[in-house]
Scaffold this active site. Sequence first.
Site, PDB file in Angstrom:
ATOM      1  N   HIS A  53      -3.628   8.746  10.190  1.00 21.23           N
ATOM      2  CA  HIS A  53      -2.504   7.573  10.053  1.00 21.23           C
ATOM      3  C   HIS A  53      -2.071   7.125   8.542  1.00 21.23           C
ATOM      4  O   HIS A  53      -2.936   6.938   7.776  1.00 21.23           O
ATOM      5  CB  HIS A  53      -2.944   6.127  10.624  1.00 21.23           C
ATOM      6  CG  HIS A  53      -1.858   5.198  10.778  1.00 21.23           C
ATOM      7  ND1 HIS A  53      -1.288   5.026  11.959  1.00 21.23           N
ATOM      8  CD2 HIS A  53      -1.046   4.491   9.908  1.00 21.23           C
ATOM      9  CE1 HIS A  53      -0.132   3.922  11.836  1.00 21.23           C
ATOM     10  NE2 HIS A  53      -0.253   3.875  10.597  1.00 21.23           N
ATOM     11  N   HIS A  74      -4.792   0.534  13.942  1.00 23.91           N
ATOM     12  CA  HIS A  74      -5.628  -0.503  13.063  1.00 23.91           C
ATOM     13  C   HIS A  74      -6.262  -1.495  13.753  1.00 23.91           C
ATOM     14  O   HIS A  74      -6.146  -2.518  14.151  1.00 23.91           O
ATOM     15  CB  HIS A  74      -4.452  -1.393  12.502  1.00 23.91           C
ATOM     16  CG  HIS A  74      -3.332  -0.727  11.598  1.00 23.91           C
ATOM     17  ND1 HIS A  74      -3.626   0.328  11.104  1.00 23.91           N
ATOM     18  CD2 HIS A  74      -1.897  -0.941  11.844  1.00 23.91           C
ATOM     19  CE1 HIS A  74      -2.407   1.060  10.561  1.00 23.91           C
ATOM     20  NE2 HIS A  74      -1.324   0.189  10.975  1.00 23.91           N
ATOM     21  N   HIS A 123       1.817   7.435   5.990  1.00 20.63           N
ATOM     22  CA  HIS A 123       3.500   7.363   6.037  1.00 20.63           C
ATOM     23  C   HIS A 123       3.987   8.035   4.683  1.00 20.63           C
ATOM     24  O   HIS A 123       3.196   8.143   3.662  1.00 20.63           O
ATOM     25  CB  HIS A 123       3.835   6.183   5.948  1.00 20.63           C
ATOM     26  CG  HIS A 123       3.269   4.977   7.122  1.00 20.63           C
ATOM     27  ND1 HIS A 123       3.565   5.084   8.132  1.00 20.63           N
ATOM     28  CD2 HIS A 123       2.330   3.877   6.716  1.00 20.63           C
ATOM     29  CE1 HIS A 123       2.921   4.251   8.927  1.00 20.63           C
ATOM     30  NE2 HIS A 123       2.125   3.721   8.316  1.00 20.63           N
ATOM     31  N   ASP A 130      -3.880   4.801   6.386  1.00 22.55           N
ATOM     32  CA  ASP A 130      -2.610   3.663   6.330  1.00 22.55           C
ATOM     33  C   ASP A 130      -2.075   4.216   4.923  1.00 22.55           C
ATOM     34  O   ASP A 130      -1.235   3.152   4.509  1.00 22.55           O
ATOM     35  CB  ASP A 130      -3.083   2.383   6.545  1.00 22.55           C
ATOM     36  CG  ASP A 130      -1.753   1.644   6.882  1.00 22.55           C
ATOM     37  OD1 ASP A 130      -0.772   2.289   7.543  1.00 22.55           O
ATOM     38  OD2 ASP A 130      -1.748   0.556   6.614  1.00 22.55           O
ATOM     39  N   ARG A 151       5.909   6.091  18.672  1.00 14.52           N
ATOM     40  CA  ARG A 151       5.136   4.626  18.121  1.00 14.52           C
ATOM     41  C   ARG A 151       6.151   3.572  18.417  1.00 14.52           C
ATOM     42  O   ARG A 151       7.380   3.524  18.187  1.00 14.52           O
ATOM     43  CB  ARG A 151       5.106   4.855  16.674  1.00 14.52           C
ATOM     44  CG  ARG A 151       4.266   3.516  16.076  1.00 14.52           C
ATOM     45  CD  ARG A 151       4.175   3.431  14.630  1.00 14.52           C
ATOM     46  NE  ARG A 151       2.966   2.642  14.192  1.00 14.52           N
ATOM     47  CZ  ARG A 151       3.106   2.044  13.064  1.00 14.52           C
ATOM     48  NH1 ARG A 151       4.057   2.164  12.210  1.00 14.52           N
ATOM     49  NH2 ARG A 151       2.273   1.413  12.589  1.00 14.52           N
TER      50      ARG A 151
END
Length: 285
Positions: free
Chosen positions: A27, A173, A29, A241, A118
């Site tokens: 995970h 999460h 970005h 993240d 998602r």
Amino acid sequence: MAGSVLPYSARAGDTVPPLPPDACDCHMHVYDGRFPPAPQARLRPPPATVDMYRSVQRRLGTQRTVVVTPSTYGTDNSCTLDALHQFGNQARGIAVLDTSVSDAELERLDRAGIRGVRFNLAVGAVTTPDMIEPLARRIAPLGWHVQVNMPVSELERQAAMLRRLRVPVVFDHLARIPLPAGVDHPAFAIARGLMQERRAWVKLSGAYLASKTGAPAYADVGPLAQALMQSAPDQLVWGSDWPHPTEDHKPDDAALLDLLTSWCQGDRPLRDRILVANPARLYRF
């Protein structure tokens, strides 16, 4: 230690066991100024490019990654697709789509390495819960999954629908299970039941989103993470993240990875399964 792109030598301690080959950050970005944000975007972080993330990989020792389209880009997955092209075969992606997507586009995304859709219902939502089931039916032939980031109140409302899906559900999460309730919260029972039926996965990510005690140990998150491990160890993956777009004070990525080792309580095969075998199965590396 501060900053997510410090050299590997700055990682905390030399006693952490080295990561196995093909360890995966499931995970993260990418934000790239070449791609404009959606007009309604609430989060507009500074650039966090593929080259910047490669520095994180060198520091952590991970080799594989899963790029998740952030809320900043709405349903435009161009930045994620560009990142997948740059990363090559060691990366997979998660797209944000609505029900207007064409079958041809789904097939194009699949060829590019997308493996799921998602629904971010917690931050800057551009899709809605009623889109989940119809899109799940359409992505089932591709072997994709539905990834959800939703408040637990929404999770409880949608539990019956999630159980009906014929594709796996991946909870972001720590399934957003609130603390201090943790394992006593109804959301934990929902997630655990789906995991034990092998119909759901949980990402061991975002400890700083759940914790009330805070950095660096996030001590109150440990019992929840360990309960998930005991419930269904084959249905867990780990994610950094990065670049932590919701946080003003960025957590240290190496410390977050070391949390996984501590949660595993010395069970190195379990840690390695969460980092390698489980992601390989979920994302088809």
